[in-house]
Design an enzyme around this catalytic site. Sequence first.
Site, mmCIF file in Angstrom:
data_model
loop_
_atom_site.group_PDB
_atom_site.id
_atom_site.type_symbol
_atom_site.label_atom_id
_atom_site.label_comp_id
_atom_site.label_asym_id
_atom_site.label_seq_id
_atom_site.Cartn_x
_atom_site.Cartn_y
_atom_site.Cartn_z
ATOM 1 N N ASP A 90 6.419 -89.839 80.592
ATOM 2 C CA ASP A 90 7.209 -90.075 79.611
ATOM 3 C C ASP A 90 8.820 -89.732 80.225
ATOM 4 O O ASP A 90 8.769 -88.934 81.257
ATOM 5 C CB ASP A 90 7.164 -89.384 78.379
ATOM 6 N N GLU A 93 2.276 -97.264 75.301
ATOM 7 C CA GLU A 93 3.211 -96.181 75.751
ATOM 8 C C GLU A 93 4.400 -95.778 74.738
ATOM 9 O O GLU A 93 5.021 -96.651 74.566
ATOM 10 C CB GLU A 93 3.479 -96.397 77.241
ATOM 11 N N THR A 94 4.589 -94.525 74.631
ATOM 12 C CA THR A 94 5.631 -93.872 73.858
ATOM 13 C C THR A 94 6.029 -92.643 74.270
ATOM 14 O O THR A 94 5.130 -91.956 74.991
ATOM 15 C CB THR A 94 5.323 -94.023 72.246
ATOM 16 N N ASN A 133 5.893 -88.905 73.762
ATOM 17 C CA ASN A 133 5.098 -88.115 73.198
ATOM 18 C C ASN A 133 4.525 -87.031 73.919
ATOM 19 O O ASN A 133 3.829 -86.224 73.683
ATOM 20 C CB ASN A 133 3.830 -88.505 72.491
ATOM 21 N N ASP A 167 -1.351 -95.788 75.996
ATOM 22 C CA ASP A 167 -0.488 -94.731 76.134
ATOM 23 C C ASP A 167 -1.425 -93.452 76.812
ATOM 24 O O ASP A 167 -2.735 -93.368 76.698
ATOM 25 C CB ASP A 167 -0.303 -94.145 74.658
ATOM 26 N N ASP A 227 4.447 -104.066 62.918
ATOM 27 C CA ASP A 227 5.432 -103.163 62.256
ATOM 28 C C ASP A 227 6.761 -103.731 61.814
ATOM 29 O O ASP A 227 7.300 -104.692 62.792
ATOM 30 C CB ASP A 227 5.580 -101.884 63.257
ATOM 31 N N GLU A 285 3.442 -106.242 58.514
ATOM 32 C CA GLU A 285 4.089 -105.132 57.786
ATOM 33 C C GLU A 285 5.178 -106.399 57.114
ATOM 34 O O GLU A 285 6.395 -106.227 57.944
ATOM 35 C CB GLU A 285 4.501 -103.972 58.176
ATOM 36 N N ASP A 306 1.892 -94.684 56.263
ATOM 37 C CA ASP A 306 3.520 -94.696 55.787
ATOM 38 C C ASP A 306 3.544 -93.867 54.177
ATOM 39 O O ASP A 306 3.712 -95.127 53.537
ATOM 40 C CB ASP A 306 4.234 -95.603 56.201
#
Length: 765
Positions: free
Chosen positions: A151, A252-253, A255, A282, A398, A446, A521
Amino acid sequence: MQLSRLALAALLTCTLAGAPATAAINASQLGASYDATHSNINFKIYSSRATRIELYLYGSASGSQELARIVMTQGAGGVWSTTVSSSALTSYGITGTVYYGYRAWGPNWPYNTAWTKGSAAGFISDVDAAGNRFNPNKLLTDPYALELSHDPTNPSMTDGTVYASGPLYRNLDTGTVAPKGIVLAGDTQSIGTKPTRAFKDDVVYEVHARGLTMNDPSIPAADRGTYKGAGEKAAYLASLGVTAVEFLPVQETQNDTNDVNGTNDTGDNYWGYMTLNYFAPDRRYAADKTPGGPTREFKAMVKAFHDQGIKVLIDVVYNHTGEGGAWNANDTSTYNIYGMRGLDNPTYYELTSDNQSSWDNTGVGGNYNTHNPVAQNLIVDSLAYWRDTLGVDGYRFDLASVLGNTCENGCYNFDKMDPANALNRIVNELPPRPAAGGSGVELIAEPWAIGGNSYQVGGFPSGWSEWNGLYRDTVRQSQNELGSVTVTTGTMATRFAGSSDLYGDDGRKPWNSVNFVVAHDGFTLKDVYSCNGKNNNQAWPYGPSDGGNDNNDSWDQGGIAADQRKAARNGLALMMLSGGVPMMTGGDEMLRSINCNNNPYNLDSIGNWLNWSWTTDQSNFQSFAKGMIAFRKAHPALRPTNFYSSVDNNGNVMEQLRWFQPSGAVADANYFNNGDNHAIAWRIDGTEFGDTSSAIYVAYNAWSGPVNFVLPWPGTGKIWYRVTDTCNWAEGANQVRAPGTEDVIGGENTSYGVCGRGTLVLIAK
């Protein structure tokens, strides 16, 4: 002359009418890949505005300088390329994993021969009039990289300012610390046999890949919180009756810096809705974090679920990215530059009308430019990679209304009819699964974002299913807002029967409605019936977190624990008895609670992970959930393809469902539209579905006190048997009767008292 996909896309603009650009998936073969002989690596990257791009090769992920710097060649359609042979890699000193990144120059920072890493040579501005944000001091990740090394910030590099532009940071070089792309050699690893089950027959279980097993003592310690650990829970989910697991973002984010040792940082990102790369699994969720390990482990997890007949769906975020927006309000200079922003900012991001800032319809920094054909290519290409190579069976998108945007630069307008929007591109190039099942993918939206005409429940084009937010609101309000919010029995009936008002007008079906009472959420199932309001500012591990909706339609049932459990049983039962596809959230089957925190996005903690040590009440609820799922799966009449009507050989419409008042009289418009009525019952004719019973009867009492229901005709020679009564008197391990053990109730005109806020389920035998 036949144009490549990117060349064709480059000719299109947001004002072009007509069909969208379509062609082979990743026709220009963007990314880094070995050739057929495995002796050369082809590097290709897109930028329509760069004037120079250089490939930087590294022998390690961080802490060292590049071993090679190669000027790339600009070709047709904005594609830059170069080929590096294996022998050249050896001469550079690269004998193992190939790590790579790019540096790019453009109109706002043209190439200057005097430039060296960390210098300002050639600099004109951080952003020019066209919105370009080139900065050669920032090593850029490849948007098509199949894995990333680490990251941007991590325990060994906590200073994120180095990635920023602006007067304070533009000359800080990121080469030794920035994430690198990893070249993968490819494999033939099996992802098992993909289920082809019709979506209408699915029960979806939404869960976090890490949170599923991080606190599970039945999983080996080294596997907890990983893809491998998640795969080891496949048998449990199959035994529960789940047919599709939907993971929160696994692309991948940022974190690596999440706190997991008992302290909280409100900047943590547990949920993962800030994507850094759309292709890479990720690493943090992999037990094997070596190059290639996350990909192999993800595929092994997919196979484990497929072997149990369970589909794997993933939550994807194509409305914004982890590069975020402006660092400070009214500051157009200081932005993070990780990858796409430094390669082609106006292509990949929607900008304000003056091109100086991000246009924000997401509330998290700025929109991805979903109406640009090249940016759409990245969406479609990455979705195809997850489908074809990594084996996933579908996607939840999303803030998907952003994908329906039909303009660029300083505007937003959702228009499902625009053939060139991303929603229609996705359907055209990634065909959805047919109604009867078969090959294809699940596409679940969503259906809202922020501002403009972005609230689009029921407004998506053909091919799309949606999270039905109106179903959630109706169930919660009917249970928790008696006397405060008017919910007619007509509204209830419409939602329970598949929401034809939302999905029938454009040819969609009940199964395009994903019915849910809670999602990640917001409150858990237990908390929506145990909390009068959010409590997000509490101590670790249940808080603190910011944000969260103030209008939750929640109620603590007067603080009576037994009634809280009853309310949760009702919420889950109604989902399993409704037309549409039910979705539950991980842990709801065991009455998971987050102590009234309704926005725990940053809590990578024991308070937010699933708890696998249950009380007797939790075990009983899990048995109830398992029983209701099994009942739904056993009765095709609860999973209609159409809105409970069919046409016989003579063209007559045959109604398969009938609504009743508690008195036994057929419910009419006057009853449906009267806001003073709060009880409704329905009988489904199961014979037309090939059901094992001739009829199913459901009575739902939303009144606070008991109501007597007079039962309708069960069929010739039949009587009614009780499958379940959600009321407190029946609570226990066998509250849902197994087939063959149902309780005898009686025939037509039998009176049955349903407790306040209770649900009754009968079958005719």
